[in-house]
Design a protein around this motif. Sequence first.
Motif, short mmCIF file in Angstrom:
data_model
loop_
_atom_site.label_atom_id
_atom_site.label_comp_id
_atom_site.label_asym_id
_atom_site.label_seq_id
_atom_site.Cartn_x
_atom_site.Cartn_y
_atom_site.Cartn_z
N HIS A 3 0.84 -1.19 0.00
CA HIS A 3 0.00 0.00 0.00
C HIS A 3 0.88 1.24 0.00
N LEU A 4 0.74 2.06 -1.04
CA LEU A 4 1.47 3.31 -1.16
C LEU A 4 0.56 4.47 -0.79
N ILE A 5 1.05 5.35 0.09
CA ILE A 5 0.32 6.56 0.44
C ILE A 5 1.13 7.76 -0.02
N VAL A 6 0.53 8.57 -0.87
CA VAL A 6 1.15 9.81 -1.32
C VAL A 6 0.45 10.92 -0.54
N TYR A 7 1.23 11.61 0.28
CA TYR A 7 0.68 12.57 1.23
C TYR A 7 1.20 13.97 0.94
N ALA A 8 0.28 14.95 0.98
CA ALA A 8 0.69 16.32 0.70
C ALA A 8 -0.03 17.29 1.63
N HIS A 9 0.68 17.73 2.65
CA HIS A 9 0.23 18.85 3.48
C HIS A 9 1.47 19.48 4.09
N SER A 10 1.50 20.81 4.06
CA SER A 10 2.70 21.52 4.47
C SER A 10 2.87 21.64 5.99
N GLU A 11 1.79 21.43 6.75
CA GLU A 11 1.86 21.59 8.20
C GLU A 11 1.79 20.24 8.91
N GLU A 12 2.79 19.96 9.76
CA GLU A 12 2.83 18.66 10.44
C GLU A 12 1.68 18.46 11.42
N GLY A 13 1.16 19.53 12.02
CA GLY A 13 0.08 19.40 12.98
C GLY A 13 -1.30 19.49 12.39
N SER A 14 -1.41 19.34 11.07
CA SER A 14 -2.71 19.49 10.40
C SER A 14 -3.61 18.29 10.67
N PHE A 15 -4.89 18.48 10.41
CA PHE A 15 -5.83 17.38 10.50
C PHE A 15 -5.51 16.31 9.45
N ASN A 16 -4.99 16.73 8.31
CA ASN A 16 -4.55 15.77 7.30
C ASN A 16 -3.49 14.84 7.85
N ASN A 17 -2.63 15.36 8.73
CA ASN A 17 -1.60 14.52 9.35
C ASN A 17 -2.24 13.48 10.25
N ALA A 18 -3.30 13.87 10.97
CA ALA A 18 -4.03 12.90 11.80
C ALA A 18 -4.69 11.84 10.92
N ILE A 19 -5.18 12.26 9.76
CA ILE A 19 -5.76 11.29 8.80
C ILE A 19 -4.68 10.32 8.34
N LEU A 20 -3.52 10.84 7.97
CA LEU A 20 -2.41 9.98 7.55
C LEU A 20 -2.07 8.96 8.62
N ASP A 21 -1.90 9.41 9.85
CA ASP A 21 -1.58 8.50 10.96
C ASP A 21 -2.64 7.42 11.11
N THR A 22 -3.90 7.81 10.99
CA THR A 22 -5.01 6.85 11.14
C THR A 22 -4.96 5.80 10.04
N VAL A 23 -4.73 6.23 8.80
CA VAL A 23 -4.68 5.30 7.68
C VAL A 23 -3.51 4.33 7.85
N VAL A 24 -2.34 4.84 8.19
CA VAL A 24 -1.16 3.98 8.36
C VAL A 24 -1.41 2.93 9.44
N LYS A 25 -1.92 3.36 10.59
CA LYS A 25 -2.18 2.43 11.69
C LYS A 25 -3.21 1.37 11.31
N ALA A 26 -4.27 1.79 10.62
CA ALA A 26 -5.32 0.84 10.22
C ALA A 26 -4.76 -0.21 9.26
N LEU A 27 -3.96 0.23 8.31
CA LEU A 27 -3.40 -0.71 7.33
C LEU A 27 -2.35 -1.63 7.95
N GLU A 28 -1.49 -1.07 8.77
CA GLU A 28 -0.46 -1.89 9.41
C GLU A 28 -1.07 -2.91 10.36
N ALA A 29 -2.17 -2.54 11.01
CA ALA A 29 -2.85 -3.47 11.92
C ALA A 29 -3.40 -4.68 11.17
N LYS A 30 -3.66 -4.51 9.88
CA LYS A 30 -4.16 -5.61 9.05
C LYS A 30 -3.04 -6.32 8.29
N GLY A 31 -1.80 -5.95 8.58
CA GLY A 31 -0.66 -6.65 8.00
C GLY A 31 -0.20 -6.15 6.64
#
Length: 194
Positions: A3-31
């Motif tokens: 699974h490739l995630i292409v992420y684009a947001h200039s601010e590390e504390g953005s809500f998009n960053n929380a979305i990225l973290d959520t997606v990564v954790k959900a996918l990694e939890a499923k192997g």
Amino acid sequence: MNHLIVYAHSEEGSFNNAILDTVVKALEAKGHDVHVRDLYKLGFDPIFSKADSAALRAGNPPADIKTEQEYLAQADFITFIYPIWWTGLPAIIKGYVDRTFSYGFAYQYNQEGGIDKLFAGKKGAIINTHGTPSEIYDAIGMTAALKQTSGNGIYEFCGIEVAEHLLFGGIPASTTAEERSEILNQIEKRFSSF
């Protein structure tokens, strides 16, 4: 699944960053094998130059394009996560598409005059946030236009089957912490099901 995630947001504390973290954790939890390409952290150059064009036509992509194309080629599932700015893709992610989804790599024309979709067999998702409330984008047709432009115009044009395109409006000004938490829960459930 790769699974490739292409992420684009200039601010590390953005809500998009929380979305990225959520997606990564959900996918990694499923192997899943997850690879994140954070375009701002990479300092990705979005400008499709004359030199890029000549190099790609010669079959010799520049190093940065070649690296990204290797990630794209290996991916079974491609997710783009980015905010909507001025009713479209931020320049850095548009430039990523311009430079890496190149002719002969992502698509090509065939002798019958049709299009060979060279990413056929891959699936993908797109997650967008925007500041305008969703009801306004829905009412003026912008939500449908964004899905048409990115889902059909980019992904499906190259053969990527769109498994999901999620758009979340009113971020962050019009949403509460509880609403943003519910959005993250929705994303986690959806990506856990892939």
